[in-house]
Structure formats: structure tokens, C-alpha cells
Design an enzyme around this catalytic site. Structure first.
Site, PDB file in Angstrom:
ATOM      1  N   LYS A 144     127.747 130.611  31.686  1.00  0.00           N
ATOM      2  CA  LYS A 144     127.151 130.961  32.824  1.00  0.00           C
ATOM      3  C   LYS A 144     125.667 130.919  33.242  1.00  0.00           C
ATOM      4  CE  LYS A 144     130.941 132.876  34.454  1.00  0.00           C
ATOM      5  NZ  LYS A 144     131.899 131.721  34.916  1.00  0.00           N
ATOM      6  N   LYS A 172     141.820 121.066  34.491  1.00  0.00           N
ATOM      7  CA  LYS A 172     142.828 122.036  34.464  1.00  0.00           C
ATOM      8  C   LYS A 172     143.027 122.420  35.739  1.00  0.00           C
ATOM      9  CE  LYS A 172     142.467 126.773  32.642  1.00  0.00           C
ATOM     10  NZ  LYS A 172     141.716 127.610  31.980  1.00  0.00           N
ATOM     11  N   LYS A 220     141.383 126.506  41.638  1.00  0.00           N
ATOM     12  CA  LYS A 220     141.242 126.742  42.944  1.00  0.00           C
ATOM     13  C   LYS A 220     139.942 125.981  43.420  1.00  0.00           C
ATOM     14  CE  LYS A 220     140.911 130.287  46.532  1.00  0.00           C
ATOM     15  NZ  LYS A 220     141.328 131.394  47.117  1.00  0.00           N
TER      16      LYS A 220
END
Ligand code: TRP
Length: 328
Positions: A114, A194, A197
């Protein structure tokens, strides 16, 4: 029926779900409902650690739960609720944070990832993300947590925190076991990444037959097959891989694979057939979705009832936790 134990799983509110979500998580959630006492949570607080568009939280929650219910997650069997509707989790998060060594958090690969992704927003909540997840699992006394590979470090972390808490304050919290879900990695329309969205390479499970057809026609097949007269390799063709999952006719995908290898069927033709099958396979979901959409309040009512039921478990756990810790 005596159930095997309690399952807890959380998913960030990502709005309308796609085939990757369906095959990777939702179908598994549905399947666990009969054997386990299941608690399924929309982790909106977790979403705050990375989300810029917080105004989308409400609609993304609504759309995701709508897809969950359309796919067969059942509020009569399972508790389905929104994390922030049961605020006790933030209380447990604070208490668990006192038994969490900082080093454990900063060393987690998920945290480092992150930091790489959002270097300008390395907030305290991001570091504490796994503590909040441990609080989710511990608050609802889950012994079983269905997760994908990527969440294994978080589950291991949760187990360590639970052990530390229990060794310090007594056997109060349940140590959960991960239940690894063996799902194929579902690739996106590009056939390379993969399905996701954010990459816009997905097919929504609520898509209309026309939308499905449009998306499927853009799919990448065997990149080495340039002409209709070239033989293709179905083993590396994403259309074939997905078609095997959604085909309506037994044996048909083997026939197509054989034909493909001998240039007996073209990619366009195959895509049309796959799109038809997929639209048909998803028809019951679309119908249930339309049914729910006729009464938009129903989703929020179901979530309110879920929060009430989850709150009862949470109150009980927090009573025991506070007493064990010695809070006056
Ligand atoms: N971290 C999980 C994810 O990104 C979501 C999550 C939050 C979760 N709390 C949980 C998953 C508890 C399982 C159990 O997918």
C-alpha cells in the site's frame, strides 16, 4: 442442524460485482451458508483507508449487497451487515492495538504494498488495517475465515494478536483458522491481468445480454492465432477457460477446443457462443436483482436487521473483553 462453526468474511464495498468476485468469493460464501453459521460484512471502514471517493461508499455498498443477494447469499441463513453499523468493532480495534507491536504492522507485505501504491497517503489507519481486521474476526468469534492467498498474512497476524491477547488477559478470544478457497485466478478481458474493476477488464454479473456480448467480443484469445485459418491453442485462451465454467451444454467446450486446434471454429464464432451461454447462466441472478430493485429500501432493511443480529454477538464479546482487560 448443528453447524460446524462460525465463518466471518469481509469485503470492501466495490460496487457492482464481476465474474472474478463471483467465482473467487461469492459462490464460496453461498456454499458455506448451510454448513456454517456465517457472518458476512461490508467493510466500509477498511475502505476508508484507501478510498478517495468516499461519496461512493453508500452506492457501492448497496450495489455490492444487491449482487450478493442476487447470487444467493441469504439473510435468513447468514448475517449480512455493514461494518460501521456495529461500532463496537472500533472499540475492540483500540483495545487490540495495545497488544500489537508496531514492528509487526510495518513489516506486513500488504502494508508495504500500500505504501508503494499510495506514497502520498500513508495514514495511520492504513498501518492499523490488519488490527481492524483482527477486531472484525475476534468480535464475531469466528473460528473459520475463508480467504484468498493474498489475505493469509492478515490471518496469521490475527491469530498472533488473539494469542497475545489471550495469554495476557485469559482465554477470551477465539483463534481463527484460515479456510483457503481454491479458486482459479480469473483473468480479465485482456487475458493478461486478473479481472478487476479498476483495470476495466471485467464483466459484471448483473450485465445485460447485450452488455455481455459487447464485452466478450473484445476478449483477447490465443494471441498467436492471427487468422481464422490458423490453428489455435485453447489452453491459453481466456474465452475457452471461462466458457468451461459457464457452458450450458456438457461436452461442448471439449468439442470447441478440438475444433479450435484444427482451425475448425473461429474466435468470433466461439465468443458469440460463450456470450450466449454466459448470459443464460447469469439470467437467474439478473432476475433476482430486478426483483430486489423493485423495493430499494429492502436492501437497507436487510442490512439493518443484520447489524442488529451482529450487534448482539458484539455486545457479548465486548462485555467479556472489557472485563478481562479490567476496564472499570
Ligand atoms: N482485508 C480483506 C480484503 O481486503 C477484507 C476484510 C476485512 C476481511 N475484514 C476481514 C476479510 C475479515 C476476512 C475477514 O479482502
Amino acid at each position: 442442524m448443528v453447524k460446524k462453526g462460525r465463518v466471518f468474511s469481509g469485503a470492501r464495498p466495490t460496487g457492482r460485482q464481476h465474474l472474478g468476485n463471483l467465482l473467487g468469493a461469492i459462490q464460496n460464501y453461498v456454499a458455506l451458508q448451510d454448513e456454517y453459521d456465517c457472518v458476512y460484512c461490508v467493510v466500509d471502514l477498511h475502505a476508508l483507508t484507501t478510498l478517495q471517493d468516499t461519496h461512493l461508499l453508500r452506492s457501492n455498498t448497496y450495489e455490492m449487497v444487491l449482487d450478493w443477494l442476487s447470487a444467493g447469499m441469504d439473510p435468513d441463513k447468514s448475517i449480512i451487515f455493514v461494518q460501521s453499523h456495529v461500532p463496537q468493532v472500533t472499540e475492540l480495534h483500540t483495545i487490540l492495538s495495545m497488544v500489537t507491536p508496531m514492528g509487526w504492522l510495518s513489516r506486513l507485505p500488504t502494508f508495504k504494498e500500500k505504501v508503494r501504491q499510495q506514497p502520498d497517503n500513508v495514514n495511520y489507519g492504513l498501518l492499523g488495517y490488519p488490527v481492524l481486521m483482527a477486531a472484525d474476526i475476534a468480535l464475531y468469534r469466528a473460528d473459520t475465515v475463508p480467504v484468498g492467498e493474498d489475505q493469509v498474512p492478515h490471518l496469521e497476524f490475527t491469530r498472533e494478536i488473539v494469542r497475545r491477547f489471550n495469554s495476557q488477559f485469559g482465554q477470551v478470544l477465539v483463534e481463527p483458522q484460515p479456510k483457503l478457497t481454491a479458486t482459479p485466478r480469473i483473468m480479465g478481458l485482456d487475458g493478461v491481468h486478473k479481472m478487476s474493476k479498476s483495470l476495466d477488464n471485467h464483466i459484471e454479473i448483473a450485465a445485460t445480454p447485450e452488455e455481455i456480448q459487447k464485452r466478450v467480443m473484445t476478449m483477447v484469445t490465443d494471441p498467436a492465432r492471427r487468422y481464422r485459418s490458423d490453428p489455435g491453442n485453447p489452453d491459453i485462451c481466456n474465452v475457452h477457460i471461462l466458457h468451461q465454467i459457464f457452458s450450458r451444454t456438457p461436452g461442448r467446450t471439449d468439442e470447441i477446443a478440438h475444433a479450435c486446434r484444427h482451425a475448425g471454429i473461429g474466435c468470433v464464432e466461439h465468443k458469440r457462443e460463450f456470450a450466449r451461454d454466459l448470459a443464460e447462466a447469469l439470467a437467474p441472478l439478473r432476475e433476482r436483482r430486478a426483483e430486489f430493485e423493485r423495493d430499494p429500501d429492502r436492501i437497507w432493511d436487510i442490512l439493518a436487521d443484520g447489524a442488529r443480529r451482529a450487534g448482539e454477538i458484539a455486545d457479548q464479546t465486548m462485555g467479556e473483553v472489557k472485563e478481562a482487560v479490567g476496564l472499570p
